[in-house]
Design a protein around this motif. Structure first.
Motif, PDB file in Angstrom:
ATOM      1  N   GLU A 177      70.422 -53.257   6.713  1.00 36.46           N
ATOM      2  CA  GLU A 177      69.713 -54.539   7.044  1.00 36.46           C
ATOM      3  C   GLU A 177      70.373 -54.953   6.048  1.00 36.46           C
ATOM      4  N   LEU A 178      70.673 -54.397   4.588  1.00 34.05           N
ATOM      5  CA  LEU A 178      71.890 -55.364   3.972  1.00 34.05           C
ATOM      6  C   LEU A 178      72.893 -55.786   5.183  1.00 34.05           C
ATOM      7  N   LEU A 223      73.167 -56.964   8.311  1.00 31.65           N
ATOM      8  CA  LEU A 223      72.793 -57.229   9.145  1.00 31.65           C
ATOM      9  C   LEU A 223      72.694 -58.562   8.249  1.00 31.65           C
ATOM     10  N   ALA A 224      72.304 -58.678   7.251  1.00 31.34           N
ATOM     11  CA  ALA A 224      71.056 -59.515   6.436  1.00 31.34           C
ATOM     12  C   ALA A 224      73.370 -60.435   6.358  1.00 31.34           C
ATOM     13  N   MET A 225      73.924 -59.819   5.451  1.00 32.19           N
ATOM     14  CA  MET A 225      75.274 -60.204   5.337  1.00 32.19           C
ATOM     15  C   MET A 225      75.902 -61.045   6.672  1.00 32.19           C
ATOM     16  N   ASP A 226      75.868 -60.462   7.884  1.00 32.72           N
ATOM     17  CA  ASP A 226      76.312 -60.887   9.196  1.00 32.72           C
ATOM     18  C   ASP A 226      75.580 -62.563   9.181  1.00 32.72           C
ATOM     19  N   ARG A 227      74.103 -62.271   8.946  1.00 35.95           N
ATOM     20  CA  ARG A 227      73.797 -63.732   9.559  1.00 35.95           C
ATOM     21  C   ARG A 227      74.089 -64.855   8.557  1.00 35.95           C
ATOM     22  N   ARG A 228      74.230 -64.174   7.722  1.00 36.45           N
ATOM     23  CA  ARG A 228      74.856 -65.679   6.460  1.00 36.45           C
ATOM     24  C   ARG A 228      75.629 -65.867   6.240  1.00 36.45           C
ATOM     25  N   HIS A 280      65.729 -57.010  -7.352  1.00 37.31           N
ATOM     26  CA  HIS A 280      65.199 -56.956  -4.829  1.00 37.31           C
ATOM     27  C   HIS A 280      65.498 -55.539  -5.004  1.00 37.31           C
TER      28      HIS A 280
END
Length: 301
Positions: free
Chosen positions: A249-250, A252-257, A200
């Motif tokens: 972005e990482l 925010l992605a961790m928050d969503r996940r 990635h």
């Protein structure tokens, strides 16, 4: 002579110094570094610097009595070595590339890869390699240093074997891997996660470099010295921006996940509950096996 040696040995280690005397064109003379100063500027230890010198990865320094003086060329070479290590090259491979470059064998390709003649010598990574004995490695990963895990780490470029020691490409990656294993995650899983992250990360790097090339250097087919200077300036400005975008972005992605995982655990109709309800529907009122439609199977009367 005694006064000169005394003055040199008493010079402070805090900063590089300039050679005495102005240049012919009136510009400031190039900076020079003592061993500790050069190691600090390159972000490595003095021990690592001496190891690189023993492996002949660095040109000989200028000597003044017993004092070795290094210049910007040595500093750029060290930064290039760190960048190549972070890209998965081994020290042996880097030594071969440098040897090919200096002896003129495939000089163009070696120079392009090494970046020894490029203005883009400042690497994005700021990693410090770590030398480990087998005992050190076992202390970091108790009962996890198997031949399979070592092969995976070598394949990833995290480590390189040098004699009886192992050189890890990054102190920060080593610390992170050690902490994850300390939390109870097997080293095999950590290395597999590292492989996926590498894929990635390569994709993100491709995205940013393609963005620069496609939008800012659209009509450039061959880089001129002026193009190289402009590209160097652009990449210097892009470095903190790219890291900022990826970090945000990482996060925010961790928050969503994490929110999604917590919601899946707290739902009363989660996967386990649904499976339990389905099993109950297939049983009769008396707890016996049900028919195809969930009805109790009769005895034939």
């Amino acid at each position: 002579m005694a006064d000169r040696s005394s003055a040199d040995s008493g010079r402070a280690d805090g900063a590089a110094h300039a050679q005495a005397g102005p240049e012919e064109d009136g510009t400031a003379p190039p900076a020079e570094y003592r061993t500790a100063e050069l190691a600090r500027a390159a972000g490595i230890t003095v021990r690592t610097l001496r190891f690189y010198r023993e492996r002949r990865l660095l040109p000989p320094p200028r000597r003044e009595g017993r004092i070795a003086w290094y210049n910007e060329h040595h500093l750029n070479r060290l930064r290039t070595i760190s960048a190549l290590l972070s890209r998965g090259h081994t020290l042996g491979g880097i030594a071969d590339l440098i040897d090919a470059f200096e002896k003129g064998r495939d000089a163009g390709g070696a120079a392009e890869l090494l970046g020894l003649e490029s203005t883009l010598v400042s690497p994005w990574s700021e990693e410090t390699p770590v030398r480990l004995t087998p005992e050190d490695l076992a202390a970091h990963f108790p009962d996890e240093v198997t031949s399979e895990n070592l092969a995976a780490a070598l394949d990833l470029g995290y480590v390189a074997v040098d004699g009886d020691e192992v050189v890890h490409v990054s102190r920060r990656l080593l610390d992170a891997s050690t902490a994850l294993v300390g939390e109870g995650i097997p080293l095999e899983a950590v290395l597999e996660a590292g492989r996926v992250v590498r894929e990635h990360a390569d994709a993100v790097a491709d995205l940013f470099t393609n963005l620069v090339r496609a939008r800012l250097f659209t009509d450039v087919r061959e880089l001129s010295p002026e193009d190289l200077r402009r590209l160097s300036e652009v990449m210097d400005r892009l470095r903190p921006l790219a890291k900022q975008v990826v970090d945000v972005e990482l996060a925010l992605a961790m928050d969503r996940r994490v929110r999604a995982e917590l919601e899946s655990w707290s739902r009363p109709d989660g996967p386990e509950e649904e499976a339990g309800a389905e099993r109950q529907e297939r049983r009769g009122p008396d707890g016996g096996p049900g028919g195809p439609d969930g009805e109790p199977q009769g005895r034939g009367d």
